[in-house]
Design an enzyme around this catalytic site. Structure first.
Site, PDB file in Angstrom:
ATOM      1  N   CYS A   1       5.846  -0.049   7.393  1.00  0.00           N
ATOM      2  CA  CYS A   1       5.477   1.074   6.533  1.00  0.00           C
ATOM      3  C   CYS A   1       6.706   1.510   5.750  1.00  0.00           C
ATOM      4  O   CYS A   1       7.795   1.609   6.327  1.00  0.00           O
ATOM      5  CB  CYS A   1       4.971   2.221   7.407  1.00  0.00           C
ATOM      6  N   LEU A   2       6.542   1.753   4.466  1.00  0.00           N
ATOM      7  CA  LEU A   2       7.691   2.145   3.637  1.00  0.00           C
ATOM      8  C   LEU A   2       8.316   3.447   4.133  1.00  0.00           C
ATOM      9  O   LEU A   2       9.499   3.679   3.914  1.00  0.00           O
ATOM     10  CB  LEU A   2       7.270   2.287   2.171  1.00  0.00           C
TER      11      LEU A   2
ATOM     12  N   HIS B   1      -4.617   1.298   7.276  1.00  0.00           N
ATOM     13  CA  HIS B   1      -3.268   1.857   7.435  1.00  0.00           C
ATOM     14  C   HIS B   1      -3.075   3.051   6.475  1.00  0.00           C
ATOM     15  O   HIS B   1      -2.601   4.113   6.888  1.00  0.00           O
ATOM     16  CB  HIS B   1      -2.239   0.745   7.163  1.00  0.00           C
ATOM     17  N   GLU B   2      -3.458   2.870   5.212  1.00  0.00           N
ATOM     18  CA  GLU B   2      -3.257   3.934   4.216  1.00  0.00           C
ATOM     19  C   GLU B   2      -4.184   5.122   4.492  1.00  0.00           C
ATOM     20  O   GLU B   2      -3.791   6.275   4.326  1.00  0.00           O
ATOM     21  CB  GLU B   2      -3.482   3.402   2.791  1.00  0.00           C
TER      22      GLU B   2
ATOM     23  N   GLY C   1       0.852  -1.186   0.000  1.00  0.00           N
ATOM     24  CA  GLY C   1       0.000   0.000   0.000  1.00  0.00           C
ATOM     25  C   GLY C   1       0.880   1.226   0.000  1.00  0.00           C
ATOM     26  O   GLY C   1       2.024   1.179   0.463  1.00  0.00           O
TER      27      GLY C   1
ATOM     28  N   GLN D   1       3.127   9.814   1.221  1.00  0.00           N
ATOM     29  CA  GLN D   1       4.380   9.040   1.270  1.00  0.00           C
ATOM     30  C   GLN D   1       5.271   9.293   0.059  1.00  0.00           C
ATOM     31  O   GLN D   1       6.403   8.802   0.014  1.00  0.00           O
ATOM     32  CB  GLN D   1       4.076   7.547   1.359  1.00  0.00           C
TER      33      GLN D   1
ATOM     34  N   HIS E   1      -2.759   7.479   6.843  1.00  0.00           N
ATOM     35  CA  HIS E   1      -1.737   8.371   6.279  1.00  0.00           C
ATOM     36  C   HIS E   1      -2.360   9.693   5.817  1.00  0.00           C
ATOM     37  O   HIS E   1      -1.715  10.736   5.883  1.00  0.00           O
ATOM     38  CB  HIS E   1      -1.047   7.714   5.070  1.00  0.00           C
TER      39      HIS E   1
HETATM   40 NI    NI Z   1       2.446   3.313   5.764  1.00  0.00          NI
END
Ligand code: NI
Length: 160
Positions: free
Chosen positions: A88-89, A130-131, A44, A49, A134
């Site tokens: 998370c990236l 999760h996304e 995701g 991000q 963000h």
């Molecule tokens: Ni994330």
């Protein structure tokens, strides 16, 4: 491909603003985000991000297709929750168990500007939550115990 923004960059804490027009620029952004996500083996990725504070994210959960969510709205969440390890990236090398609703219902627009509603469970429901966070400037580490977060922040600062 767009470069990933990392923990500490203010854009990750901003409340993203609505996509007013799903135009060529937005479609190009989505395509570049998809490349960045796949290159980094992510499941995701939200626009903040990649440094864009707009309400859109993409998902590619295991055994699922690539999905695009523009101006998403979570309509309902199940009272049943489950605990599962997340990463998370934007917070590389950090993992922690987060409690999320097992099932969710979401409405969003796709890259063609078409509205859709989706009921999701399992990993897809988790990735979506999760996304979605963000877009509100929230990170998964915000759910972890304070002591653990303090350690994580130290570790991330040492990585720099
Ligand atoms: Ni994330």
């Amino acid at each position: 491909m767009r470069s990933i923004t990392y923990y500490g960059e203010p854009v990750l804490r901003e409340i993203a603003t609505k996509v007013e027009d799903i135009n060529e620029e937005i479609v190009a952004l989505i395509e570049e985000m998809a490349v960045s996500m796949e290159e980094n083996n992510g499941i995701g990725l939200a626009a903040p991000q990649v440094g864009v504070s707009k309400t859109l994210f993409i998902t590619h959960a295991p055994n699922d297709k690539l999905r695009v969510f523009i101006n998403p709205e979570i309509l309902s969440t199940s009272p049943e929750t489950c605990l599962y390890e997340e990463g998370c990236l934007s917070v590389p090398g950090v993992y922690g168990k987060v409690k999320r609703s097992e099932k969710i219902s979401i409405q969003a627009y796709d890259q063609r500007g078409k509205v859709f509603k989706l009921d999701a469970d399992g990993m897809l429901a988790r990735v979506i939550q999760h996304e979605y966070d963000h877009l509100k400037g929230k990170l998964f580490i915000d759910y972890l115990p304070e002591k653990k977060v303090a350690k994580i922040i130290k570790k991330l600062q040492n990585q720099k």
